[in-house]
Design an enzyme around this catalytic site. Structure first.
Site: not given
Lengths: 295, 295
Positions: A169, A237
């Site tokens: 990811k 983030k």
């Protein structure tokens, strides 16, 4: 399968719904009561805590914002592992640090619970339509037990051991960020140098410069529509996770580090809640030119 | 149409052949005799100079390496404009500076010749198969006259006035360079952190991270096969054009500037003749890890 779902946010709600629609018995828990009542109205059971969810389920999915949230809902006193039976599955689908994913997997292993890290790509529309790309880390055995159930939400791919789903990811976010920035630079250069951006997108999209980002976000770029979509602050983030993982493993990521700074700039200038395609607006600011305004 | 073709290199040869196959009368000129004889054997006429080509053609295409070459074959004493009749078309399909394209267009205009800049994307295979993406700058009238003939080589898109084709091509190269680097960073991070790169490519390719670069160059990346393809040194030349154009028009391109430096590094370390996907090898060198070698 008796499936629990913890975290009914924008992504979690439609994902939980698709599990129920695939015929599984669903028990849900979330901090805000609204989504819990919504799912209960559609036939889901409810429980007071992640622990209470786990006590009655064979598999529990968590879908929460960040690493500390996963630590709490998985490892906390009222967390999933406190309630899970031996042989149960604990599947975190949040996007978090691979290091925390491995920490959860080790704790689960110590209690005879099978952990998978299974973050997703595809956004809210992918979640609603059940066509998320699901990147799964963990053992072959645990993946095999979870695969059919995960398929209710999209396409699971087993990419490696514990943490490998989160690493994939992070890599996914590295590519998307780099592509958005490259497309933004091309659009501003072309537009300010006198090319019609719509024609340019058409001419470039069919060749080696073709990207899903330019296809899916064409109207964001050309209409300056930065409603998320996926918020720049979340992508920031995620690149933080990618860069921390790179630091841990000894990998240099020059373009990722640069785009991370640009996402930080978006955030520091009040645009963190815009869609990540708003990286375009920084290139525009620096050029004193808006794409489509003519040369 | 009586069409002339100047510059029978790797790209020019199959492009000229497709023009002939579409039923046009072809006259060719090139510096090396081999390709000229080859095309002559297939039915093309030959001529001694670009000027001599232009003297007998309604449209002349030039396909040469760089801006100085275009200046010579278009504007030189024995160049296309010296031989072209009033009303003829001079179409440069090389990848060069937009500023030089505008210079050629102005000179052509002064002699009543219609100029188009029409660089291509799609590589040798696209040239052979007649499916190049052709980005065309120039007037509506000149584009309309050239469109059918250009379609013998691929898909022409009229993107703007003189120079706009070259600007689009520069933008095309900006995107491709950024994407190759982003994909390279993701592959090295994923592989060194323990993810099987083939599985990662499969998991990521279907989502927003999907790019034509990863599809078309998957085996280059995973097999470390850096046979060109498109040479890194040519991509470096092209980003030089993009950055000069950005400087001229007042646009800041931070990622492009960084990848330009990386392409320069490939060149300075003896890898300039490798395929541009060899950007991967710099990320690998900096990480001390080869993709696919395990964590």
């Amino acid at each position: 399968m008796r499936v629990g779902f913890v975290g009914l946010g924008i992504m979690g709600r439609p994902m939980a719904r698709n599990i129920m629609r695939a015929g599984h018995e669903l028990t849900v828990h979330s901090r805000s009561p609204g989504p819990v009542e919504e799912l209960a109205g559609e036939g889901a059971e409810t429980a007071d805590s992640p622990r209470a969810v786990a006590e009655r389920c064979e598999a529990v999915i968590t879908m929460v914002p960040d690493s500390p949230d996963v630590r709490e809902v998985m490892l906390g006193e009222d967390g999933v592992l406190a309630g899970a039976s031996e042989g149960a599955l604990a599947i975190d689908m949040s996007t978090i640090s691979p290091a925390v994913a491995r920490e959860v997997a080790a704790a689960a292993d110590g209690r005879g619970v099978g952990a998978l890290d299974a973050p997703v790509s595809g956004g809210e529309s992918g979640a609603i339509e059940g066509r998320l790309s699901i990147m799964v880390g963990g053992s072959d055995e645990h993946f095999a037990r979870a695969e059919a159930m995960l398929s209710a939400m999209g396409t699971p791919t087993h990419v490696g051991e514990a943490g490998a789903g989160q690493v994939s990811k992070a890599c996914n976010q590295v590519i998307i960020a780099g592509v958005i920035q490259a497309v933004s630079e091309a659009l501003v250069l072309g537009s300010k140098a006198g090319v019609d951006p719509r024609k340019m997108v058409r001419a470039l999209g069919g060749g080696l410069a073709g990207t899903r980002v330019m296809e899916a976000k064409e109207s964001n770029f050309l209409e300056h529509d930065f409603e998320p979509g996926f918020r720049a602050e979340l992508h920031h983030k995620d690149l933080g996770i990618a860069l921390a993982t790179a630091r841990e493993h000894g990998v240099s990521l020059p373009v990722t580090a640069l785009v991370d700074q640009l996402l930080a700039t978006l955030e520091h200038t009040g645009r963190g809640k815009d869609d990540h395609s708003a990286l375009l607006s920084l290139v525009e600011d620096a050029a004193g030119h808006r794409v489509g305004d003519g040369a």
